[in-house]
Structures are given as structure tokens and as C-alpha cells.
Scaffold this motif. Structure first.
Motif, PDB file in Angstrom:
ATOM      1  N   ARG A 151      -0.601  -3.168 -32.847  1.00  0.00           N
ATOM      2  CA  ARG A 151      -1.710  -2.478 -32.180  1.00  0.00           C
ATOM      3  C   ARG A 151      -1.143  -1.895 -30.948  1.00  0.00           C
ATOM      4  N   SER A 152      -0.516  -2.881 -30.399  1.00  0.00           N
ATOM      5  CA  SER A 152      -0.166  -2.524 -28.913  1.00  0.00           C
ATOM      6  C   SER A 152       1.164  -1.635 -29.136  1.00  0.00           C
ATOM      7  N   ALA A 153       1.857  -1.636 -30.109  1.00  0.00           N
ATOM      8  CA  ALA A 153       2.937  -0.362 -30.216  1.00  0.00           C
ATOM      9  C   ALA A 153       2.370   0.718 -30.581  1.00  0.00           C
ATOM     10  N   ILE A 154       1.402   0.798 -31.302  1.00  0.00           N
ATOM     11  CA  ILE A 154       0.795   2.096 -31.634  1.00  0.00           C
ATOM     12  C   ILE A 154       0.309   2.498 -30.488  1.00  0.00           C
ATOM     13  N   ALA A 155      -0.623   1.669 -29.559  1.00  0.00           N
ATOM     14  CA  ALA A 155      -1.236   2.366 -28.589  1.00  0.00           C
ATOM     15  C   ALA A 155      -0.506   2.619 -27.491  1.00  0.00           C
ATOM     16  N   LEU A 156       0.767   2.145 -27.281  1.00  0.00           N
ATOM     17  CA  LEU A 156       1.663   2.521 -26.221  1.00  0.00           C
ATOM     18  C   LEU A 156       2.310   3.813 -26.616  1.00  0.00           C
ATOM     19  N   ASN A 157       2.893   3.898 -27.961  1.00  0.00           N
ATOM     20  CA  ASN A 157       3.281   4.937 -28.451  1.00  0.00           C
ATOM     21  C   ASN A 157       2.396   6.036 -28.440  1.00  0.00           C
ATOM     22  N   ARG A 158       1.010   5.926 -28.409  1.00  0.00           N
ATOM     23  CA  ARG A 158       0.118   6.990 -28.370  1.00  0.00           C
ATOM     24  C   ARG A 158      -0.051   7.419 -26.790  1.00  0.00           C
ATOM     25  N   LEU A 159      -0.063   6.583 -26.089  1.00  0.00           N
ATOM     26  CA  LEU A 159      -0.171   6.981 -24.620  1.00  0.00           C
ATOM     27  C   LEU A 159       1.141   7.449 -23.957  1.00  0.00           C
ATOM     28  N   ALA A 205       8.799  -2.081 -20.712  1.00  0.00           N
ATOM     29  CA  ALA A 205       7.653  -1.169 -21.201  1.00  0.00           C
ATOM     30  C   ALA A 205       6.342  -1.422 -20.657  1.00  0.00           C
ATOM     31  N   PHE A 206       6.144  -2.505 -19.733  1.00  0.00           N
ATOM     32  CA  PHE A 206       4.801  -2.971 -19.371  1.00  0.00           C
ATOM     33  C   PHE A 206       4.660  -2.891 -17.579  1.00  0.00           C
ATOM     34  N   ALA A 207       5.713  -2.256 -17.381  1.00  0.00           N
ATOM     35  CA  ALA A 207       6.084  -2.473 -15.625  1.00  0.00           C
ATOM     36  C   ALA A 207       4.853  -1.473 -14.952  1.00  0.00           C
ATOM     37  N   ALA A 208       4.387  -0.297 -15.793  1.00  0.00           N
ATOM     38  CA  ALA A 208       3.524   0.535 -15.185  1.00  0.00           C
ATOM     39  C   ALA A 208       2.032   0.116 -15.607  1.00  0.00           C
ATOM     40  N   TRP A 209       1.096   0.411 -14.750  1.00  0.00           N
ATOM     41  CA  TRP A 209      -0.427   0.024 -14.639  1.00  0.00           C
ATOM     42  C   TRP A 209      -0.866   0.317 -16.024  1.00  0.00           C
ATOM     43  N   PRO A 210      -0.806   1.695 -16.411  1.00  0.00           N
ATOM     44  CA  PRO A 210      -1.352   2.192 -17.731  1.00  0.00           C
ATOM     45  C   PRO A 210      -0.972   1.331 -18.918  1.00  0.00           C
ATOM     46  N   SER A 211       0.267   0.936 -18.915  1.00  0.00           N
ATOM     47  CA  SER A 211       0.896   0.418 -20.269  1.00  0.00           C
ATOM     48  C   SER A 211       0.439  -1.296 -20.276  1.00  0.00           C
TER      49      SER A 211
END
Length: 156
Positions: free
Chosen positions: A94-102, A38-44
Motif C-alpha cells: 500500500r505504501s509503495a503504490i501510494a508513494l509511486n503515485r505521489l 524515501a521518507f525524508a520529505a513531509w509528503p512521503s
């Protein structure tokens, strides 16, 4: 999940014997659901790094080192107030909400539970921090730690 001895255990087993001591330093590890990168890409990854930074500004912890890997996180913190459960719930939520929003998605990002290890008094915190931030080297993601952007340490 399987432990180091090959025996099966559940996330709830990680909570057995967990003690939260103010002033104690802990190494915390949490893993993404199904070990998805889930965090392999720069934005995530940068999104998770921002959450770590923001939580580190609170009075609950003193962040000492962390590294975001594609499918997990290692975090060295000194607990000042509250509990590890509260800290990890806050970070994961917080990170799950932000990642899902992204990504315009919904659902869980993290596996239930987390692993914690209290750092013994005789251990050198700088060596523990170095070990944590060297994860990308050991994983073969980079040849030099300076080439990996998603880590920080108080001493380095």
C-alpha cells in the motif's frame, strides 16, 4: 546484507524460525530499497504514517508504537490475527503504490523481507515504545522528540 556478527545473509534468512502467535507483541523493522531516504520529505513520511494508521484500524493488530525514519520504519504491534508476513506485505504494498503515485514513479520502495523480534513477557512495553520513538533523537534528526512529527505511541 550483513548480520551483527559480520556474516552475510539474505532476506530469506530473516524468515527462518519465524512464528506468528496471536496475542504476541512484536517489534517490526523494514528498510527502504538501498536505504534510500524515501521518507525524508513531509509528503512521503505523512503518506506512510497514514498507511500505518489505516492498517492499525483493522482487527489484525493492536498498534502500540511506531516511528517513520527517512530510510526505515520501526513498528511495535500486538498481533491479533493473520501473520506478520501478511501485515508487512500489506503495509509495504500500500505504501509503495501510494508513494509511486505521489511521485509519478514506478518500482520497488522497500527491501525484501523485514526484521521481527518478539517482545519477551518480562520486558516493559512502555520502555520498548520509548526506545522506538527515540530513534530520531539517536539519529540526530531532532533535539527533542516533540520536534519530530512522524511517530506515535499508545502511552506517550
Amino acid at each position: 546484507m550483513k548480520g551483527r556478527n559480520g556474516m552475510r545473509f539474505h532476506g530469506r534468512d530473516l524468515r527462518k524460525g519465524r512464528i506468528n502467535l496471536p496475542g504476541q507483541t512484536y517489534v517490526l523493522t523494514c528498510v527502504t530499497l538501498n536505504r534510500t531516504a524515501a521518507f525524508a520529505a513531509w509528503p512521503s513520511a505523512s503518506l506512510l504514517a497514514r498507511e500505518i494508521y489505516q492498517i492499525g484500524q483493522s482487527d489484525a493488530i493492536q498498534p502500540l508504537a511506531w516511528v517513520v525514519m527517512p530510510d526505515h520504519l520501526h513498528w511495535l504491534v500486538q498481533l491479533k490475527a493473520g501473520s506478520l508476513n501478511q501485515l508487512m506485505q500489506r503495509l509495504k504494498s500500500r505504501s509503495a503504490i501510494a508513494l509511486n503515485r505521489l511521485h509519478g514513479t514506478r518500482g520497488a520502495v522497500w527491501q525484501k523481507g523485514y526484521h521481527d523480534r518478539a517482545v519477551r513477557n518480562e520486558e516493559d512495553l512502555r520502555n520498548v515504545a520509548r526506545y522506538i520513538v527515540a530513534n530520531p533523537l539517536r539519529a540526530g534528526l531532532v533535539k527533542r522528540i516533540g520536534d519530530y512529527p512522524f511517530w506515535d505511541a499508545t502511552w506517550l
